[in-house]
Every structure is written in C-alpha cells, then in structure tokens.
Design an enzyme around this catalytic site. Structure first.
Site, PDB file in Angstrom:
ATOM      1  N   TRP A 106       0.827  -1.209   0.000  1.00  0.00           N
ATOM      2  CA  TRP A 106       0.000   0.000   0.000  1.00  0.00           C
ATOM      3  C   TRP A 106       0.858   1.255   0.000  1.00  0.00           C
ATOM      4  O   TRP A 106       0.534   2.246  -0.655  1.00  0.00           O
ATOM      5  CB  TRP A 106      -0.965  -0.016   1.190  1.00  0.00           C
ATOM      6  CG  TRP A 106      -1.798  -1.261   1.182  1.00  0.00           C
ATOM      7  CD1 TRP A 106      -1.803  -2.259   2.110  1.00  0.00           C
ATOM      8  CD2 TRP A 106      -2.715  -1.679   0.157  1.00  0.00           C
ATOM      9  NE1 TRP A 106      -2.665  -3.261   1.733  1.00  0.00           N
ATOM     10  CE2 TRP A 106      -3.236  -2.928   0.551  1.00  0.00           C
ATOM     11  CE3 TRP A 106      -3.145  -1.104  -1.038  1.00  0.00           C
ATOM     12  CZ2 TRP A 106      -4.169  -3.621  -0.231  1.00  0.00           C
ATOM     13  CZ3 TRP A 106      -4.069  -1.798  -1.815  1.00  0.00           C
ATOM     14  CH2 TRP A 106      -4.567  -3.035  -1.408  1.00  0.00           C
ATOM     15  N   ASP A 176      -1.780   6.540   6.454  1.00  0.00           N
ATOM     16  CA  ASP A 176      -2.850   5.643   6.022  1.00  0.00           C
ATOM     17  C   ASP A 176      -3.085   4.674   7.172  1.00  0.00           C
ATOM     18  O   ASP A 176      -2.249   3.810   7.448  1.00  0.00           O
ATOM     19  CB  ASP A 176      -2.416   4.907   4.755  1.00  0.00           C
ATOM     20  CG  ASP A 176      -3.422   3.849   4.295  1.00  0.00           C
ATOM     21  OD1 ASP A 176      -4.453   3.667   4.964  1.00  0.00           O
ATOM     22  OD2 ASP A 176      -3.151   3.201   3.264  1.00  0.00           O
ATOM     23  N   LYS A 200     -12.434  -2.168   7.512  1.00  0.00           N
ATOM     24  CA  LYS A 200     -11.684  -3.019   8.438  1.00  0.00           C
ATOM     25  C   LYS A 200     -12.297  -2.927   9.842  1.00  0.00           C
ATOM     26  O   LYS A 200     -12.853  -3.884  10.339  1.00  0.00           O
ATOM     27  CB  LYS A 200     -10.219  -2.591   8.495  1.00  0.00           C
ATOM     28  CG  LYS A 200      -9.592  -2.263   7.157  1.00  0.00           C
ATOM     29  CD  LYS A 200      -9.301  -3.464   6.302  1.00  0.00           C
ATOM     30  CE  LYS A 200      -8.499  -3.078   5.078  1.00  0.00           C
ATOM     31  NZ  LYS A 200      -8.173  -4.215   4.219  1.00  0.00           N
TER      32      LYS A 200
END
Length: 365
Positions: A106, A176, A200
């Site tokens: 990511w 993030d 999540k």
C-alpha cells in the site's frame, strides 16, 4: 426476525467482520428507519433525519479518538486508494518534495501516485527484508523542508504495524490507517492528516474517513478539480455531493458499539489478547508455523504466517475452510496464511482458530 447467529469465523482482511449487534440493529431499522417510513438508504442526504445520522457519526469519532478542535472530519468516497492521489494533488507543492516510508504494497502504491504530481522519494524502506519489519525511527531520512512524510500504520499483506510513530517536527505527518484505526489509542495531534478506508474496523466498504488539521488545509494547492479539493468537503460538511449514506449510518453504529464496549482502551486490550492466542501457537510450534513479521513489528490486526511446504499450506487452508474459518488465505500477491483479527472478530473465534492450529500440527507434524 433476527439474523441467524450460526455465523462463520470471519477472518477476512476486508471487507471484514462487523459486530453482530450492529447488523441486527441495521436489520431492524432497514425498512422503516426510526419512524420515517423509509430506509436510511432512501433518505434524502439533505433531510434532518439523515443530517442527524451524519453528525452523530462525526461526534462519536471525535469523542473516541479525542480529536482536537483544530481538526476537520470528512466522510469521502473512493477508498484509501483515491487518497493516494488526493494527498499529493493537494499538498505536494511545486519546489517541494514528499517523503514516503516503504513498508508494503500500500505504501508502494501511494508512492507511485505521488510521483505523478511532483517529486517524491523514499525516506526508508524494509523491502529488502521482504517487508518483515517496520524501519527503525533512526533510519528515517527526510528533510525539514519536505511537503509531508507519509507512512502506512499497519500493513495487511505482510502483517506489520508501527508501534511508535515518528516525530517529524515541522514536517506534516500523514498516515494511512485503514487497517488499524480505532484498534488502539493514538495521539491524533501528532498527525497532519489521517485517512482510512472503513472496511476493516469502521464499518462496511464505501466510506473513507479523513481527519485533517486545519493548518494543513491552508497550505493546499488550489488549481485542482473541485471534487478533489479537501476544502470542498470541509466547507460542505462532506455533503457537497450525495455521500454514501448507508455506509455512514453503519459507521456511526459501529462507533456506538465501540463506545458500548468501553472505548478504545478496552478494544485495544481485547485485540492484544486475541492476537496473543494465535502468535503463541506460532511461537510454540518449533517452526511448524513460520511467522512472517519480525516480533517487534507484529501487527495486532493481521497475523501472517507460512507452513513448512506449499502442500502443507494447501491442506491447512482446506481443512480450516471445512471447520468454518473464512478468509485465512494469505494475500494473492504473496500466498501463505493470514488471520485478520479486527475489532469485531470475537475472542472466541481467535481461540477456536488457535485450537485448530494446535490440532493441525498434532495431526501433521
């Protein structure tokens, strides 16, 4: 009618498990939302009924994370992946550089997007170690004139997590936090911007939470499309266009559930207990299970491991599926096994999985 409580052990990395009580409440309110005669999905986003949903979600997030007064809370769309572009588009000014700490796929994607808008470089990387660790704070090399420093707080694919965040002094720190926001206490004031996809710990997919310091907003570039300006959404309470209303409603209910559990301190305690169940099996297996992450970088959200052969892994995953454990395959890019133990995954599921791991080793060791 209530949901069937005979549910699987859901270890999916995202979209992931949601609290059963939240799903049951959403089910009860689905057709007639609090006397409106409409589903929350049918409400106008300009209506008073929806406005309350929207603002309650913001209020709960602010309370749970102790977000200071000089920050704005946004509910956006496009996932964390759109933030990879929006951040440099807004804050990577001409003549400045952006620094990125590389800890997995990511952060690689975020770095790639930043280079489309200006000059970006790597402040540190653990790629040579197959992303088994988080770089040491002393290894970070960045300049105080940088536009910002970007990190990924938790890495779902490799199973690593920052334990201590860098002190960047005058450089805006951007994180993030898609896969570990709300899982442990954080000091929001250390960050200029935090962003997180909801799927999540926050709710269903479709909502992206952004927490942004007002001072950073004042430094933003202006010659960019209206929808991609953070100021557009700040000035319109995230209602410039139609927001993902049902997702925000669910997010607010999940936040309410966290409050009912005792807040983030209690959630963090449970997460440590859940992860320990599985890590203990790995550590006590004499190499039968091989953890991917270094012990000082282990994630409490995503537990990644391998077995001694690909054939044994396939057998493990096949038998796990038969026993009702869902989502324990490793990411398609690296394989192996992964158990994602997000907030809504109950202790009982982690205990059952650890017991399955022990029994599998006895049968196949």
């Amino acid at each position: 009618m209530k949901l069937d409580v005979q549910r699987t052990y859901n270890f999916n990395a995202g979209p992931s498990a949601l609290p059963l009580s939240v799903l049951e409440k959403a089910q009860a309110e689905l057709v007639n939302f609090r006397g409106t005669g409409m589903s929350v999905m049918e409400l106008s986003h300009r209506s008073a009924a929806y406005e309350e949903v929207h603002n309650v979600a913001k209020s709960r997030l602010k309370e749970l994370l102790s977000i200071p007064y000089n920050y704005e809370i946004l509910f956006l769309q496009g996932g964390a992946s759109l933030q990879f572009s929006m951040i440099p588009m807004n804050f990577l000014q001409s003549g400045k550089k952006a620094s990125y700490v590389m800890t997995g796929s990511w952060s690689e994607k975020a770095f790639k997007e930043a280079k489309l808008f200006g000059e970006a470089y790597q402040a540190a990387s653990s790629k040579e170690d197959k992303y088994r660790t988080i770089p040491k704070l002393s290894d970070l090399i960045f300049d105080q004139s940088d536009a910002y420093l970007h990190i990924t707080s938790n890495n779902t694919i490799y199973g690593t997590q920052w334990k201590v965040f860098p002190n960047t002094e005058n450089v805006p720190l951007i994180a993030d936090m898609s896969s570990d926001i709300l899982s442990r206490p954080i000091d929001v004031s250390k960050f200029a911007l935090i962003y997180a996809g909801a799927q999540k710990n926050l709710g269903p997919s479709g909502v992206t939470v952004v927490i942004i310091r007002k001072e950073l907003l004042e430094q933003a570039n202006t010659n960019i499309p209206t929808m991609l300006k953070y100021s557009t959404h700040v000035n319109n309470n995230s209602l410039y266009n139609t927001p993902p209303t049902f997702g925000i409603y669910m997010l607010g209910e999940v936040l309410g559930w966290v409050q009912e559990q005792g807040g983030i301190q209690e959630i963090a305690k449970r997460n440590e207990e859940k992860a320990k169940l599985i890590y203990d099996v790995i550590d006590q297996s004499n190499g039968f299970y091989i953890g991917h992450a270094g012990t000082d970088s282990r994630s409490l959200m995503n537990i990644t491991f391998n077995l001694q052969s690909e054939e044994l892994e396939k057998k493990f995953l096949s038998e796990a599926k038969k026993e009702g454990f869902v989502g324990v395959n490793g990411h398609r890019s690296i394989g192996g096994c992964r158990a994602s133990t997000y907030n809504a995954v109950p202790y009982e599921a982690c205990k059952a999985f650890s017991e399955f791991m022990v029994q599998f080793q006895k049968n196949n060791g």
